[in-house]
Design an enzyme around this catalytic site. Structure first.
Site, PDB file in Angstrom:
ATOM      1  CG  HIS A 106      41.609 -29.389 -18.485  1.00 37.22           C
ATOM      2  ND1 HIS A 106      41.181 -30.686 -18.695  1.00 37.22           N
ATOM      3  CD2 HIS A 106      42.884 -29.343 -18.927  1.00 37.22           C
ATOM      4  CE1 HIS A 106      42.164 -31.381 -19.246  1.00 37.22           C
ATOM      5  NE2 HIS A 106      43.207 -30.597 -19.401  1.00 37.22           N
TER       6      HIS A 106
ATOM      7  CB  ILE B  39      28.612 -31.669 -22.092  1.00 36.93           C
ATOM      8  CG1 ILE B  39      29.098 -31.750 -20.634  1.00 36.93           C
ATOM      9  CG2 ILE B  39      27.269 -30.963 -22.191  1.00 36.93           C
ATOM     10  CD1 ILE B  39      28.244 -32.552 -19.712  1.00 36.93           C
TER      11      ILE B  39
ATOM     12  CE  LYS C 223      27.171 -41.267 -26.830  1.00 33.54           C
ATOM     13  NZ  LYS C 223      27.018 -41.164 -28.283  1.00 33.54           N
TER      14      LYS C 223
ATOM     15  CG  ASN D 222      37.717 -28.153  -8.143  1.00 24.57           C
ATOM     16  OD1 ASN D 222      38.244 -27.041  -8.161  1.00 24.57           O
ATOM     17  ND2 ASN D 222      38.364 -29.250  -8.464  1.00 24.57           N
TER      18      ASN D 222
ATOM     19  CG  ASN E 106      35.442 -28.768 -17.449  1.00 26.17           C
ATOM     20  OD1 ASN E 106      35.129 -29.469 -16.472  1.00 26.17           O
ATOM     21  ND2 ASN E 106      36.459 -29.068 -18.227  1.00 26.17           N
TER      22      ASN E 106
ATOM     23  N   GLY F  11      34.937 -34.334  -5.144  1.00 24.54           N
ATOM     24  CA  GLY F  11      34.216 -33.078  -4.956  1.00 24.54           C
ATOM     25  C   GLY F  11      34.960 -31.986  -4.223  1.00 24.54           C
TER      26      GLY F  11
HETATM   27  C1  GRF Z   1      39.830 -31.676 -10.914  1.00 29.04           C
HETATM   28  O1  GRF Z   1      41.215 -31.877 -10.861  1.00 29.04           O
HETATM   29  C2  GRF Z   1      39.413 -31.027 -12.191  1.00 29.04           C
HETATM   30  O2  GRF Z   1      40.409 -30.270 -12.769  1.00 29.04           O
HETATM   31  C3  GRF Z   1      39.058 -32.184 -13.082  1.00 29.04           C
HETATM   32  O3  GRF Z   1      38.521 -33.146 -12.224  1.00 29.04           O
HETATM   33  C4  GRF Z   1      39.073 -33.002 -10.924  1.00 29.04           C
HETATM   34  C5  GRF Z   1      37.956 -33.024  -9.943  1.00 29.04           C
HETATM   35  O4  GRF Z   1      38.423 -33.044  -8.623  1.00 29.04           O
HETATM   36  N1  GRF Z   1      38.142 -31.741 -14.126  1.00 29.04           N
HETATM   37  P1  GRF Z   1      37.415 -32.858  -7.414  1.00 29.04           P
HETATM   38  O5  GRF Z   1      36.374 -33.963  -7.508  1.00 29.04           O
HETATM   39  O6  GRF Z   1      36.809 -31.507  -7.517  1.00 29.04           O
HETATM   40  O7  GRF Z   1      38.248 -33.007  -6.192  1.00 29.04           O
END
Ligand code: GRF
Length: 207
Positions: free
Chosen positions: A116, A100, A70, A19, A114, A17
């Protein structure tokens, strides 16, 4: 923007988490005019839930069963119910490790976002930073995009680039990409919150 008019964001994640934390921090700092109305996870002990609780944000484990990779069927229904209950306007996937499917996509058309860890369309799928390193790419980065029915194929909102260094390991490159993710995700969400995004086919225009 006040609480009533700010964008109501739900965050879905399966892991640590970081992000989600960056998004919550941006809201707290006033850099993102939004409100995180809930954090939902398909993993009961995911740290993302703990991060939300620390900020007094509703945090729920929502089972995605019966499928493993999924979000479909009964699991999808449970997520839709939670999103409606929290009156989420936008769904943010922050490390949510599931594909999704139609029901959620239809309910939140162009409102699921999302991040990536690669410069799409290069290196979709898993461990993209490792794919970039193994390929010998000289730049890597991250992409914030709308989610469509494909895997990592939706219209791109913004991207950040980082160099790939000669002595990079997968871990050091991933860390450099994540630093940029934590800037890119709140920035993209603020564009949406401010009504500055227009999707025209594959092109996302900002004004
Ligand atoms: C991130 O690197 C994102 O790009 C990918 O999953 C990871 C999640 O990391 N989709 P976090 O849980 O937010 O640390």
């Amino acid at each position: 923007m006040n609480e009533k008019s700010s964008l109501r964001i739900a965050i879905l994640g399966s892991g640590k988490g970081s992000n989600a934390q960056a998004i919550m921090d941006a809201v707290a700092a006033g850099r993102l005019n939004a409100r995180v109305v809930c954090v939902l996870s398909d993993v009961p002990d995911a740290f993302i839930l703990e991060r939300a609780r620390r900020q007094s944000i509703p945090a729920e484990f929502v089972s995605a069963a019966p499928f493993k990779t999924k979000l479909d069927g009964e699991g999808e229904q449970r997520y839709l119910e939670a999103l409606r209950r929290h009156e989420a306007q936008v769904v943010v996937l922050a490390g949510f490790m599931r594909i999704i499917k139609g029901g959620l996509l239809a309910a939140y058309a162009n409102r699921i976002i999302n991040i990536h860890p690669a410069l799409l369309p290069a290196f979709p799928g898993t461990e993209s930073w490792k794919q970039a390193l193994d390929y010998g790419a000289k730049v890597a980065g991250c992409t914030v995009h709308f989610v469509d029915a494909g895997t990592d194929t939706g219209p791109i909102i913004l991207q950040k680039v980082v160099p790939v260094l000669d002595d990079d390991s997968a871990a050091s490159l991933h860390a450099r990409i994540q630093e940029q993710e934590h800037i890119a995700f709140p920035e993209a969400l603020q564009l949406i919150a401010a009504g500055k995004i227009r999707v025209e086919g594959r092109r996302v225009r900002t004004s």
